[in-house]
Enzyme design. Structure first.
Site, PDB file in Angstrom:
ATOM      1  N   SER A 130     -32.497  86.525  16.788  1.00  0.00           N
ATOM      2  CA  SER A 130     -33.880  87.012  16.829  1.00  0.00           C
ATOM      3  C   SER A 130     -34.783  85.987  17.530  1.00  0.00           C
ATOM      4  O   SER A 130     -34.528  85.628  18.683  1.00  0.00           O
ATOM      5  CB  SER A 130     -34.356  87.339  15.411  1.00  0.00           C
ATOM      6  N   ASP A 161     -31.856  98.807  16.300  1.00  0.00           N
ATOM      7  CA  ASP A 161     -32.767  97.705  15.975  1.00  0.00           C
ATOM      8  C   ASP A 161     -34.196  98.119  16.323  1.00  0.00           C
ATOM      9  O   ASP A 161     -34.541  98.254  17.488  1.00  0.00           O
ATOM     10  CB  ASP A 161     -32.365  96.460  16.766  1.00  0.00           C
ATOM     11  N   HIS A 169     -31.258  95.329  12.749  1.00  0.00           N
ATOM     12  CA  HIS A 169     -31.615  94.068  13.387  1.00  0.00           C
ATOM     13  C   HIS A 169     -30.653  92.922  13.092  1.00  0.00           C
ATOM     14  O   HIS A 169     -30.255  92.188  13.995  1.00  0.00           O
ATOM     15  CB  HIS A 169     -33.040  93.671  12.982  1.00  0.00           C
TER      16      HIS A 169
END
Length: 267
Positions: A105, A212, A242
């Site tokens: 991320s 996601d 995610h």
């Protein structure tokens, strides 16, 4: 069994974690995402240790057990510098071993920036649901006079409801609103990465959940295409959300990661 240590970072004391391996054949550097901490990567680290890695990773400034105003980052160059200190520490403990950088991320963004600067020192790069290209879901908040408090929908993390429950109950996870300095710094960092050059011959694995909604696939794809080098492997997982390292098919994902590392180390 992991252990923690601290060092003087660019902007305060940084707490880092090591998962030792007395017979390591490579070093894995883990880079966590926004609002979380390296302790959420226990399962990932255990899988990597079993695969032959000595694993290291910091809590970023303002995150987890590290010092700093919560989730305030004014310049991601400071975070890259802190990560470099961890990298140096790992190399001192395991001289001569190849180093694999793994970022998730926001940590994927940090890892990409790190790889652009220190590409020649890395054996491989793994990007999990990385924030690259643009992240309008977050940076559009800069257009507002006041950042609203919009708690994360924990169901967007994983199809496994226990992941969201643990996230919600974790006192080291930030559960408040975005901070303006971080959003501004993140926007600048994304633009710097876009203009920072390609990754050349650095072997890179990009893994992403097709479903996601936190870091949508199209924006990341544009960012990956901007910086990709000559050796990119892509794995997009149908229906995954995610946190692919915490998804219901996490073992498949981590097998793909360790298989990629094996191919790189065999060269």
């Amino acid at each position: 069994m992991s252990r923690e240590w601290s060092f003087a970072g660019a902007r305060g004391q940084i707490t880092a974690r090591e998962w030792p391996n007395g017979s390591a054949r490579y070093v894995a550097l883990l880079v966590h995402g926004y609002g979380e901490h390296i302790g959420r990567y226990e399962y990932v680290a255990e899988r990597l240790v079993a695969h032959g890695a000595a694993v290291f990773g910091p809590d970023h400034q303002g995150h987890g057990r590290s010092e700093g105003d919560r989730v305030v980052i004014e310049d991601y160059a400071d975070v890259v510098a802190d990560l470099h200190r961890v990298d140096e520490y790992a190399r001192e403990r395991h001289p001569g071993l190849p180093v694999v950088l793994i970022g998730h991320s926001m940590g994927g963004m940090i890892a990409a920036a790190y790889a652009q600067r220190y590409r020649a020192t890395l054996a491989a790069l793994v990007l999990s649901g990385p924030v690259l290209g643009s992240w309008r879901e977050a940076t559009s908040l800069l257009d507002l006079p006041e950042i609203p408090f919009s708690p994360i929908d924990v169901s967007t993390l994983s199809r496994d409801p226990e992941v969201g429950e643990r996230y919600q109950a974790d006192p080291l996870v930030w559960h408040g609103p975005f901070k303006r300095p971080l959003l501004a710094a993140l926007d600048r960092c994304l633009k710097q990465i876009d203009s920072g050059g390609r990754l050349g011959d650095l072997p890179t694995l990009w893994v992403h959940g097709e479903a996601d909604s936190l870091v949508p696939l199209p924006a990341t794809r544009a960012g990956v295409e901007t910086i990709r080098g000559d050796d990119l492997t892509e794995r997009i997982y149908p229906d995954a959300r995610h946190e692919v390292f915490n998804e219901t098919n996490r073992d498949e994902v981590l097998t793909d990661v360790t298989g990629f590392i094996d191919r790189v180390l065999a060269r």
